[in-house]
Design a protein around this motif. Structure first.
Motif, PDB file in Angstrom:
ATOM      1  N   HIS A  60       0.825  -1.214   0.000  1.00 13.04           N
ATOM      2  CA  HIS A  60       0.000   0.000   0.000  1.00 13.04           C
ATOM      3  C   HIS A  60       0.858   1.263   0.000  1.00 13.04           C
ATOM      4  CE1 HIS A  60      -4.113  -1.425   0.233  1.00 13.04           C
ATOM      5  NE2 HIS A  60      -3.766  -2.330   1.128  1.00 13.04           N
ATOM      6  N   ASN A  61       1.985   1.220   0.706  1.00 10.89           N
ATOM      7  CA  ASN A  61       2.843   2.398   0.781  1.00 10.89           C
ATOM      8  C   ASN A  61       3.453   2.722  -0.585  1.00 10.89           C
ATOM      9  OD1 ASN A  61       4.147   4.477   2.418  1.00 10.89           O
ATOM     10  ND2 ASN A  61       6.035   3.366   2.018  1.00 10.89           N
ATOM     11  N   LYS A  62       3.704   1.703  -1.380  1.00  6.31           N
ATOM     12  CA  LYS A  62       4.226   1.918  -2.726  1.00  6.31           C
ATOM     13  C   LYS A  62       3.228   2.700  -3.581  1.00  6.31           C
ATOM     14  CE  LYS A  62       6.226  -1.457  -4.903  1.00  6.31           C
ATOM     15  NZ  LYS A  62       6.498  -2.821  -5.450  1.00  6.31           N
ATOM     16  N   LYS A  63       1.943   2.558  -3.258  1.00  9.51           N
ATOM     17  CA  LYS A  63       0.906   3.280  -3.978  1.00  9.51           C
ATOM     18  C   LYS A  63       0.509   4.576  -3.259  1.00  9.51           C
ATOM     19  CE  LYS A  63      -0.991  -0.891  -6.091  1.00  9.51           C
ATOM     20  NZ  LYS A  63      -0.643  -0.511  -7.475  1.00  9.51           N
ATOM     21  N   GLN A  64       1.315   4.943  -2.235  1.00  9.19           N
ATOM     22  CA  GLN A  64       1.137   6.187  -1.474  1.00  9.19           C
ATOM     23  C   GLN A  64      -0.262   6.287  -0.834  1.00  9.19           C
ATOM     24  OE1 GLN A  64       2.182   9.187  -4.454  1.00  9.19           O
ATOM     25  NE2 GLN A  64       4.293   9.197  -3.711  1.00  9.19           N
ATOM     26  N   SER A  65      -0.738   5.165  -0.312  1.00 10.54           N
ATOM     27  CA  SER A  65      -2.064   5.167   0.312  1.00 10.54           C
ATOM     28  C   SER A  65      -2.001   4.966   1.828  1.00 10.54           C
ATOM     29  CB  SER A  65      -2.944   4.073  -0.320  1.00 10.54           C
ATOM     30  OG  SER A  65      -2.350   2.804  -0.204  1.00 10.54           O
ATOM     31  N   VAL A  66      -0.815   5.168   2.424  1.00 13.05           N
ATOM     32  CA  VAL A  66      -0.684   5.122   3.884  1.00 13.05           C
ATOM     33  C   VAL A  66      -0.522   6.549   4.405  1.00 13.05           C
ATOM     34  CG1 VAL A  66       0.625   4.268   5.860  1.00 13.05           C
ATOM     35  CG2 VAL A  66       0.376   2.834   3.823  1.00 13.05           C
ATOM     36  N   MET A  67      -1.420   6.982   5.270  1.00 15.56           N
ATOM     37  CA  MET A  67      -1.373   8.338   5.837  1.00 15.56           C
ATOM     38  C   MET A  67      -0.574   8.288   7.147  1.00 15.56           C
ATOM     39  SD  MET A  67      -5.336   9.506   5.114  1.00 15.56           S
ATOM     40  CE  MET A  67      -6.021   8.076   5.987  1.00 15.56           C
ATOM     41  N   TRP A  68       0.727   8.458   7.052  1.00 13.17           N
ATOM     42  CA  TRP A  68       1.606   8.299   8.210  1.00 13.17           C
ATOM     43  C   TRP A  68       1.334   9.358   9.278  1.00 13.17           C
ATOM     44  CZ3 TRP A  68       3.868   3.808   8.519  1.00 13.17           C
ATOM     45  CH2 TRP A  68       4.183   3.114   7.345  1.00 13.17           C
ATOM     46  N   ASP A  69       0.941  10.555   8.883  1.00 11.75           N
ATOM     47  CA  ASP A  69       0.655  11.600   9.872  1.00 11.75           C
ATOM     48  C   ASP A  69      -0.560  11.228  10.721  1.00 11.75           C
ATOM     49  OD1 ASP A  69      -0.875  11.829   7.525  1.00 11.75           O
ATOM     50  OD2 ASP A  69      -1.337  13.932   7.938  1.00 11.75           O
ATOM     51  N   VAL A  70      -1.559  10.634  10.083  1.00  9.02           N
ATOM     52  CA  VAL A  70      -2.748  10.170  10.817  1.00  9.02           C
ATOM     53  C   VAL A  70      -2.366   9.007  11.733  1.00  9.02           C
ATOM     54  CG1 VAL A  70      -5.020   9.081  10.574  1.00  9.02           C
ATOM     55  CG2 VAL A  70      -4.339  10.926   9.022  1.00  9.02           C
TER      56      VAL A  70
END
Length: 267
Positions: A71-81
């Motif tokens: 999922h992170n490869k597709k930039q769909s992880v909201m790390w700030d949240v």
């Protein structure tokens, strides 16, 4: 041990795909089937749900890592949240995870069944899709408060919390793909804390089956982890291609069957 481990390889395939596809850690798939296989293996009745929950957490550690990478490869992880969400989650897991060792197998089965019903409701209820992420910058205390509840419930039923985290993030205004990706990332610390609890509280427990490490059954852990890590990225790819509504309805049907099975097995 090898023969026992091979039984759980197909289960890991299902858990891995579900983890990547819907942001679930796989516990909703793993726990019910483990209650059946552990009972067939002659595990002491009062230990079945504790071992199922502990083993589920241990496998989710591996599944979620593979899923979040995809999922992170597709930039769909909201790390700030995620950073604002996790403190409450971890406190909830350790606080309520302490009590799992003191609850009966029947009560844990009923708690899991109630959670399955909640998951079915979230899967089938109609809600407007969020096409573009326009969520407000939710306050740290608010997200941590929600995290505490999700972590605590997860500790009691052996799941990664995705069935609660995804609807929560979606309700707060985040698009579904980002909610699923962030839920996958949250599943790892939830599962790790739950697995530590399972080892700690089950380390000196009597009547455990052979090849147990606390309340973690190693043949199931190894078998499920191998295939779930391989198939979680496939589920993540499908999450970005397939219609979510149809997939959720299929999974809701599966959960309905699981609900009946858990109620019957509790008696």
């Amino acid at each position: 041990m090898l023969e026992s481990m091979l039984i759980y390889l197909p289960l890991g395939v299902i858990a891995g795909v579900m983890a990547g596809l819907l942001g679930l850690g796989g516990g909703l798939v793993i726990v019910p089937i483990l209650t059946i296989t552990l009972k067939m293996a002659g595990v002491h009745e009062e230990d079945i749900m504790k071992i199922a929950v502990g083993t589920s957490f241990a496998t989710i550690c591996f599944t979620s890592l593979s899923s979040v990478y995809a999922h992170n490869k597709k930039q769909s992880v909201m790390w700030d949240v995620l950073i604002r969400f996790l403190p409450g989650v971890l406190i909830g897991v350790f606080a309520l995870g302490y009590f799992v060792n003191y609850l009966s197998n029947t009560l844990l089965s009923y708690l899991f069944s109630a959670f399955v019903l909640f998951s079915i409701y979230n899967l089938v209820k109609k809600k407007p899709p969020v096409v573009e992420d326009k969520a407000p910058n939710t306050h740290f205390l608010t997200l941590s408060g929600f995290g505490f509840g999700i972590g605590g419930i997860s500790a009691l039923v052996g799941v990664g919390g995705g069935a609660m985290t995804v609807p929560l993030l979606s309700h707060l205004g985040h698009e579904m793909k980002k909610a699923i990706g962030t839920s996958s990332a949250a599943g790892f610390p939830i599962a790790l804390a739950g697995a530590v609890n399972a080892v700690w509280h089950g380390f000196d427990a009597p009547n455990l089956p052979e090849y147990s490490f606390g309340f973690i059954y190693l043949p199931a852990l190894i078998g499920i982890a191998i295939t779930s890590m391989l198939f979680a990225p496939i589920g993540a790819k499908l999450a970005h291609k397939l219609p979510q509504v149809a997939l959720k309805r299929v999974f809701a049907i599966y959960l309905s069957i699981i609900f009946v099975q858990m109620i019957v097995s509790a008696h």
